[in-house]
Write a protein that holds these residues in place. Structure first.
Motif, PDB file in Angstrom:
ATOM      1  N   ALA A 148       1.218 -11.644  -2.113  1.00 55.70           N
ATOM      2  CA  ALA A 148       2.163 -10.892  -1.274  1.00 55.70           C
ATOM      3  C   ALA A 148       3.423 -10.560  -2.067  1.00 55.70           C
ATOM      4  O   ALA A 148       3.912  -9.423  -2.026  1.00 55.70           O
ATOM      5  N   GLY A 149       3.902 -11.524  -2.805  1.00 61.40           N
ATOM      6  CA  GLY A 149       5.106 -11.307  -3.599  1.00 61.40           C
ATOM      7  C   GLY A 149       4.913 -10.342  -4.746  1.00 61.40           C
ATOM      8  O   GLY A 149       5.752  -9.461  -4.970  1.00 61.40           O
ATOM      9  N   ILE A 150       3.823 -10.475  -5.467  1.00 57.00           N
ATOM     10  CA  ILE A 150       3.663  -9.582  -6.626  1.00 57.00           C
ATOM     11  C   ILE A 150       3.149  -8.202  -6.234  1.00 57.00           C
ATOM     12  O   ILE A 150       3.165  -7.299  -7.062  1.00 57.00           O
ATOM     13  N   PHE A 151       2.740  -8.034  -4.982  1.00 54.04           N
ATOM     14  CA  PHE A 151       2.472  -6.679  -4.501  1.00 54.04           C
ATOM     15  C   PHE A 151       3.778  -6.010  -4.053  1.00 54.04           C
ATOM     16  O   PHE A 151       3.923  -4.801  -4.151  1.00 54.04           O
ATOM     17  N   TYR A 152       4.715  -6.794  -3.570  1.00 51.67           N
ATOM     18  CA  TYR A 152       5.975  -6.235  -3.083  1.00 51.67           C
ATOM     19  C   TYR A 152       6.961  -5.943  -4.215  1.00 51.67           C
ATOM     20  O   TYR A 152       7.715  -4.967  -4.144  1.00 51.67           O
TER      21      TYR A 152
END
Length: 142
Positions: A19-23
């Motif tokens: 979730a973080g590295i997609f955002y």
């Protein structure tokens, strides 16, 4: 029962990490698109906080993944070709994660050289790798 809890934690931390590295690259898209200095400074704060928030999830994903391999045993590891392919793809995701840090540092130093379009592509590319990783883990075919 321990195996199931370790697997649960591995999946949980992987989801939080992804979730973080997609955002983060999405923030880069907006950062690269703005000319407003105050907005740029706000993006620098958001990007840094996000990267440092999700990085422990990357390490916890790794720790619980290694623990799972240990619990399943060496014979299982050697026989699991699907896992070898998955691990190569996971390595690519870790390289991607640390490449995002390099880009974060460029933004922090006001040395971004890429367009918003580049970051849009960067944001979307790892989704396909994640699909293959999950498919290998679920189907275990290869």
């Amino acid at each position: 029962m321990t195996l199931l809890w370790i697997k649960t934690l591995h999946i949980f931390f992987m989801v939080a990490w992804m979730a973080g590295i997609f955002y983060l690259p999405r923030l880069f898209v907006y950062h690269a698109s703005t000319t407003n200095i105050a907005v740029k400074e706000q993006f620098k704060i958001m990007e840094k906080r996000l990267w440092f928030f999700v990085t422990p999830f990357a390490f916890l994903t790794l720790i619980f993944g290694i623990w799972l391999i240990y619990l399943y045993g060496m014979a299982w590891f050697v026989a699991s070709t699907w896992l070898h392919i998955k691990l190569i793809l996971v390595l690519i995701i870790y390289i991607y994660h640390f490449y995002l840090f390099k880009l974060l540092k460029q933004f922090a130093d006001d040395k971004n050289v890429h367009s918003a379009r580049f970051y849009r592509f960067l944001n979307e590319a790892p989704v396909l790798i994640l699909l293959v990783i999950i498919s290998l883990a679920v189907v275990k075919y290869v």
